[in-house]
Design a protein around this motif. Structure first.
Motif, PDB file in Angstrom:
ATOM      1  N   ARG A 297     -12.846  12.183   7.427  1.00  0.00           N
ATOM      2  CA  ARG A 297     -13.813  12.889   6.590  1.00  0.00           C
ATOM      3  C   ARG A 297     -14.849  11.921   6.027  1.00  0.00           C
ATOM      4  NH1 ARG A 297     -13.899  14.812   1.008  1.00  0.00           N
ATOM      5  NH2 ARG A 297     -12.042  13.559   0.707  1.00  0.00           N
TER       6      ARG A 297
ATOM      7  N   LEU B   3       0.305   4.500  -0.486  1.00  0.00           N
ATOM      8  CA  LEU B   3      -0.050   5.091   0.811  1.00  0.00           C
ATOM      9  C   LEU B   3      -0.126   4.006   1.879  1.00  0.00           C
ATOM     10  CD1 LEU B   3      -2.884   7.705   0.120  1.00  0.00           C
ATOM     11  CD2 LEU B   3      -0.444   8.069   0.366  1.00  0.00           C
ATOM     12  N   VAL B   4      -0.782   2.890   1.504  1.00  0.00           N
ATOM     13  CA  VAL B   4      -0.914   1.780   2.445  1.00  0.00           C
ATOM     14  C   VAL B   4       0.469   1.228   2.778  1.00  0.00           C
ATOM     15  CG1 VAL B   4      -1.854  -0.533   2.779  1.00  0.00           C
ATOM     16  CG2 VAL B   4      -3.228   1.201   1.643  1.00  0.00           C
TER      17      VAL B   4
ATOM     18  N   MET C 115      -6.450  19.678   7.346  1.00  0.00           N
ATOM     19  CA  MET C 115      -5.718  19.265   8.534  1.00  0.00           C
ATOM     20  C   MET C 115      -4.335  18.752   8.169  1.00  0.00           C
ATOM     21  SD  MET C 115      -7.554  19.588  11.182  1.00  0.00           S
ATOM     22  CE  MET C 115      -9.234  20.096  11.449  1.00  0.00           C
ATOM     23  N   GLY C 116      -4.095  18.580   6.875  1.00  0.00           N
ATOM     24  CA  GLY C 116      -2.873  17.905   6.426  1.00  0.00           C
ATOM     25  C   GLY C 116      -1.613  18.353   7.129  1.00  0.00           C
TER      26      GLY C 116
ATOM     27  N   ARG D 114       2.356   3.583   5.122  1.00  0.00           N
ATOM     28  CA  ARG D 114       1.847   3.473   6.494  1.00  0.00           C
ATOM     29  C   ARG D 114       2.369   2.209   7.166  1.00  0.00           C
ATOM     30  NH1 ARG D 114      -3.438   5.742   4.648  1.00  0.00           N
ATOM     31  NH2 ARG D 114      -4.189   3.663   4.163  1.00  0.00           N
TER      32      ARG D 114
ATOM     33  N   LEU E 261      -4.727  15.544  15.988  1.00  0.00           N
ATOM     34  CA  LEU E 261      -4.783  15.959  14.580  1.00  0.00           C
ATOM     35  C   LEU E 261      -5.718  17.151  14.423  1.00  0.00           C
ATOM     36  CD1 LEU E 261      -3.636  14.863  11.876  1.00  0.00           C
ATOM     37  CD2 LEU E 261      -5.644  13.424  11.699  1.00  0.00           C
TER      38      LEU E 261
ATOM     39  N   SER F  30       0.743   9.236   6.956  1.00  0.00           N
ATOM     40  CA  SER F  30      -0.367   9.089   6.027  1.00  0.00           C
ATOM     41  C   SER F  30      -0.787  10.449   5.468  1.00  0.00           C
ATOM     42  CB  SER F  30      -1.543   8.422   6.747  1.00  0.00           C
ATOM     43  OG  SER F  30      -2.583   8.156   5.852  1.00  0.00           O
ATOM     44  N   GLU F  31      -0.870  11.447   6.356  1.00  0.00           N
ATOM     45  CA  GLU F  31      -1.255  12.791   5.919  1.00  0.00           C
ATOM     46  C   GLU F  31      -0.245  13.346   4.912  1.00  0.00           C
ATOM     47  OE1 GLU F  31      -4.020  14.287   6.849  1.00  0.00           O
ATOM     48  OE2 GLU F  31      -4.590  12.758   8.297  1.00  0.00           O
TER      49      GLU F  31
ATOM     50  N   ARG G 148      -0.130  11.492   1.581  1.00  0.00           N
ATOM     51  CA  ARG G 148      -1.268  11.842   0.740  1.00  0.00           C
ATOM     52  C   ARG G 148      -1.091  13.242   0.160  1.00  0.00           C
ATOM     53  NH1 ARG G 148      -4.911  10.582   3.813  1.00  0.00           N
ATOM     54  NH2 ARG G 148      -5.587   8.601   2.973  1.00  0.00           N
TER      55      ARG G 148
ATOM     56  N   ASP H  90      -2.589   4.943  -4.564  1.00  0.00           N
ATOM     57  CA  ASP H  90      -3.329   4.531  -3.384  1.00  0.00           C
ATOM     58  C   ASP H  90      -2.600   3.432  -2.614  1.00  0.00           C
ATOM     59  OD1 ASP H  90      -5.672   5.415  -2.441  1.00  0.00           O
ATOM     60  OD2 ASP H  90      -6.851   3.711  -3.156  1.00  0.00           O
ATOM     61  N   LEU H  91      -2.101   2.468  -3.392  1.00  0.00           N
ATOM     62  CA  LEU H  91      -1.413   1.315  -2.813  1.00  0.00           C
ATOM     63  C   LEU H  91      -0.156   1.763  -2.069  1.00  0.00           C
ATOM     64  CD1 LEU H  91      -1.127  -1.810  -2.683  1.00  0.00           C
ATOM     65  CD2 LEU H  91       0.131  -1.675  -4.826  1.00  0.00           C
TER      66      LEU H  91
ATOM     67  N   ASP I  32      -5.881  -1.832   7.363  1.00  0.00           N
ATOM     68  CA  ASP I  32      -5.509  -0.598   6.687  1.00  0.00           C
ATOM     69  C   ASP I  32      -6.314  -0.456   5.397  1.00  0.00           C
ATOM     70  OD1 ASP I  32      -4.199   1.672   5.890  1.00  0.00           O
ATOM     71  OD2 ASP I  32      -2.223   0.902   6.406  1.00  0.00           O
TER      72      ASP I  32
ATOM     73  N   GLU J  87      -9.172  18.901  -1.509  1.00  0.00           N
ATOM     74  CA  GLU J  87     -10.072  18.101  -0.700  1.00  0.00           C
ATOM     75  C   GLU J  87      -9.532  17.981   0.723  1.00  0.00           C
ATOM     76  OE1 GLU J  87     -11.311  14.497  -2.369  1.00  0.00           O
ATOM     77  OE2 GLU J  87     -12.520  15.591  -3.814  1.00  0.00           O
ATOM     78  N   GLY J  88     -10.315  17.394   1.568  1.00  0.00           N
ATOM     79  CA  GLY J  88      -9.839  17.179   2.928  1.00  0.00           C
ATOM     80  C   GLY J  88     -10.365  18.241   3.855  1.00  0.00           C
TER      81      GLY J  88
ATOM     82  N   GLY K 213      -2.027  19.507  11.046  1.00  0.00           N
ATOM     83  CA  GLY K 213      -2.376  18.309  11.823  1.00  0.00           C
ATOM     84  C   GLY K 213      -1.178  17.415  12.005  1.00  0.00           C
TER      85      GLY K 213
ATOM     86  N   TYR L 184      -7.654   1.161   1.817  1.00  0.00           N
ATOM     87  CA  TYR L 184      -7.293   1.990   0.674  1.00  0.00           C
ATOM     88  C   TYR L 184      -8.243   3.175   0.622  1.00  0.00           C
ATOM     89  CZ  TYR L 184      -4.378  -1.693  -1.181  1.00  0.00           C
ATOM     90  OH  TYR L 184      -3.393  -2.601  -1.349  1.00  0.00           O
TER      91      TYR L 184
ATOM     92  N   ILE M  14      -5.527   2.855  12.423  1.00  0.00           N
ATOM     93  CA  ILE M  14      -5.264   4.261  12.126  1.00  0.00           C
ATOM     94  C   ILE M  14      -6.432   4.886  11.373  1.00  0.00           C
ATOM     95  CG2 ILE M  14      -3.565   3.258  10.510  1.00  0.00           C
ATOM     96  CD1 ILE M  14      -2.825   5.988   9.636  1.00  0.00           C
TER      97      ILE M  14
ATOM     98  N   VAL N 172       2.417   7.131  12.350  1.00  0.00           N
ATOM     99  CA  VAL N 172       1.839   6.506  11.158  1.00  0.00           C
ATOM    100  C   VAL N 172       0.783   7.442  10.551  1.00  0.00           C
ATOM    101  CG1 VAL N 172       0.471   4.574  10.291  1.00  0.00           C
ATOM    102  CG2 VAL N 172       2.254   4.148  11.967  1.00  0.00           C
ATOM    103  N   THR N 173      -0.006   8.071  11.425  1.00  0.00           N
ATOM    104  CA  THR N 173      -1.049   8.974  10.932  1.00  0.00           C
ATOM    105  C   THR N 173      -0.421  10.202  10.260  1.00  0.00           C
ATOM    106  OG1 THR N 173      -2.437   8.237  12.766  1.00  0.00           O
ATOM    107  CG2 THR N 173      -3.173  10.172  11.564  1.00  0.00           C
TER     108      THR N 173
END
Lengths: 299, 140, 146
Positions: free
Chosen positions: B70, C19-20, C106-107, C23, B102, C48-49, C52, C16-17, B29, C102-103, C110, B31, B63, C44-45
């Motif tokens: 992107r 998010l991990v 798809m957030g 997940r 997605l 994550s979206e 974030r 950031d941490l 996973d 950004e991105g 998706g 960061y 994942i 899980v995906t």
């Protein structure tokens, strides 16, 4: 009738019934152990049946105490749901119909009602009536919970069998080193398309296949949903590094696809499985030649 | 499959140089910041050195979300501008299905079943490379 | 009728941490509940979206996980909430290709395609709450629209 009761108030019929169930738990469980629904399932020892009955009485007491006597999702039932499901399953396996299971559950009510009436002898008639109504509603809810688990168990079985059938109906064939094919026969619905996609992608990894052929010769119709699934499968295979060919698009299906305005131009297609295989072999560096010609080694 | 230890906060991604090809092995996973830094690192390396191809091994990745997707397509587009090819190798079926659902089909990305095939695709002479380079890294 | 068992975890989404961690937590829960590998990966995906989104657009937030049951079917419900600026036009935010920063845009749309149930509650200045649910071993049904 008083308007509102606190949880400890024994004049609230629900609390009264809850207390009664708790106090008479042993007696009720003993009587239930001889009822068909417990007797026929717990055949090995009567103690087991009594134990099962005890658990159900406790659950009923908890539900009555919480006041949610008509609620199938009341927390109290959660504890015995699995036990009821097992019982329902065993009865169904023994050939009992849903109607019979329902009748067997209904048969649990009279012995408890009898005990309750004994307990309340001498109480005001109104109160007795309220308490028996509460008990009747509660037992009715228990019966519904039982029937719900029966149908859920049946539905689970159907779903499982459906998934198994889907897998059987989706064979992946290795045609050559690095070439796999899935001949699809019959109607493609969303569930089956999903299984096809997963089976094919797994086969790509296992067989290390650079080319996968989806043959739809045996598929009677293609609607926009199925076309979408085909495109998704092709896109997913490409992400993994494999090329996916759709073969066997019959003229009628080609017409439908055009008519529906589906753009399959991003998908590599071939008229027949044989054409697709020839193309795939060529991609792999192998060529088909007449037997009189030089022998071509497969890669 | 689960419980893979989180990479350290300053996540390290091994980048191996094999002739003119960079082999990047992603694991577990990632960061966001690690992925971001990887993008910069690859850009710098490709422009500095005579790198003609980049292989990103995803076989150890469970994942890929739209952010990671992107980053991958950015790396591909960037290396193309620097006259190098990027190939993504070994994406797992579940990851591929999820990316497609997605809505990310990543059309600009070249793909391969394994790092070895990616090397072949890039025209690298695998035979001339150290024997372990292609195969050993394929399934860590 | 859907029945929520209990909120099993409440995780912050501030870095950031996180998010991990989010997940990994969802991965573990879906594995324990018996989700197939593909369904695990999808959820899980999606997590994550959405995590974030809460972090980047909402300025941080939290994720709540709860096991749910519907009849005999078990599932996982995830609630992502933030106190950010909120979404002024939900229809637009849910349409493909829309992006507020950004991105790849798809957030939200998706993530919606990766789960069985999806709902958003948001308005300008009120923060955003996204609730998603997926079920174990329920054969996929045809989806209406997208």
């Amino acid at each position: 009738m008083p308007e509102q009761h606190t949880a400890e108030d024994r004049t609230d019929p629900r609390q009264e019934v809850a207390a009664f169930l708790r106090e008479r738990r042993e007696q009720i469980a003993q009587r239930w152990a001889d009822a068909a629904v417990f007797r026929t399932v717990f055949t090995v020892s009567r103690d087991e049946a009594v134990e099962a009955g005890r658990a159900v009485v406790e659950a009923l007491a908890a539900v009555a105490a919480s006041g949610r006597i008509e609620d199938l999702e009341a927390d109290g039932f959660a504890v015995v749901r699995e036990q009821l499901a097992r019982t329902a399953h065993a009865r169904a396996r023994a050939g009992a119909t849903t109607g019979q299971i329902s009748a067997e559950m209904e048969a649990l009510r009279p012995p408890v009602t009898e005990l309750l009436l004994d307990e309340l002898s001498g109480a005001p008639a109104d109160h007795v009536r309220e308490c028996t109504t509460v008990l009747a509603v509660l037992m009715g809810t228990l019966r519904l919970v039982m029937l719900e688990t029966t149908t859920v168990a049946g539905q689970d079985l159907i779903n499982r069998q459906r998934l198994e059938m889907l897998e059987i109906a989706t064979p992946v064939i290795k045609l050559w080193e690095g070439i796999v094919a899935v001949p699809l026969i019959g109607t493609l619905d969303s569930a089956r398309s999903q299984v096809v996609m997963e089976t094919l992608l797994d086969a790509i990894v296992e067989q290390h296949a650079r080319i996968a052929i989806l043959d739809i010769t045996g598929v009677p119709t293609v609607d926009s949903l199925v076309a979408q699934h085909l495109m998704k499968t092709v896109a997913a295979a490409r992400l993994m590094g494999a090329e996916c060919i759709v073969s066997g698009i019959r003229p009628a299906i080609a017409q439908t696809i055009v008519h529906l305005g589906i753009d399959l131009s991003s998908i590599l297609t071939r008229a027949s499985l044989a054409d697709a295989l020839a193309y795939a072999l060529q991609q792999q560096g192998a060529h088909i030649v007449p037997s009189s010609g030089p022998v071509v080694e497969p890669r | 499959m689960t419980g893979e230890a989180a990479p350290p906060p300053d996540g390290y991604v091994p980048v191996l140089r094999l002739g003119g090809i960079l082999l990047v092995t992603l694991q577990g996973d990632l960061y966001d910041s690690t992925a971001e830094r990887l993008r910069q690192d690859i850009g710098r390396t490709v422009s500095d050195d005579a790198v003609t191809g980049v292989v990103i091994d995803l076989s150890g990745v469970e994942i890929v979300d739209s952010f990671m997707g992107r980053v991958l397509s950015d790396i591909a587009a960037m290396t193309r501008l620097l006259a190098a090819q990027t190939v993504v190798a070994g994406m797992r079926p579940a990851v591929a299905i999820t990316l497609v659902e997605l809505g990310l089909t990543l059309p600009g990305l070249r793909t391969a079943l394994s790092t070895e095939e990616a090397m072949n695709l890039l025209g690298a002479e695998v035979a001339n490379l150290p024997r372990t380079a292609g195969a050993r890294r394929e399934r860590p | 009728m859907t029945h929520t068992e209990s909120v099993s975890a409440r995780l912050p989404l501030t870095s950031d941490l996180d998010l991990v961690r989010a997940r990994q937590h969802v991965r573990q829960m879906t594995a324990e509940l018996g989700f197939s590998l593909v369904e695990q990966t999808k959820l899980v995906t999606a997590a994550s979206e959405l995590a974030r989104n809460a972090l980047v657009h909402g300025g941080g937030g939290r994720m709540e996980c709860a096991e749910v049951t519907d009849g005999g079917v078990r599932g996982l419900r995830l609630v992502f909430s933030d106190d950010g600026p909120g979404i002024a036009d939900l229809d637009q935010a849910l349409s493909d290709g829309y992006t507020s920063g950004e991105g790849l845009g798809m957030g939200l749309p998706g993530a919606r395609r990766l789960v069985h149930e999806f709902s958003v509650d948001s308005a300008r200045g009120r923060g955003t709450t996204v609730t998603v649910t997926s079920w174990v071993a329920r054969p996929p049904r045809p989806r209406e629209g997208s």
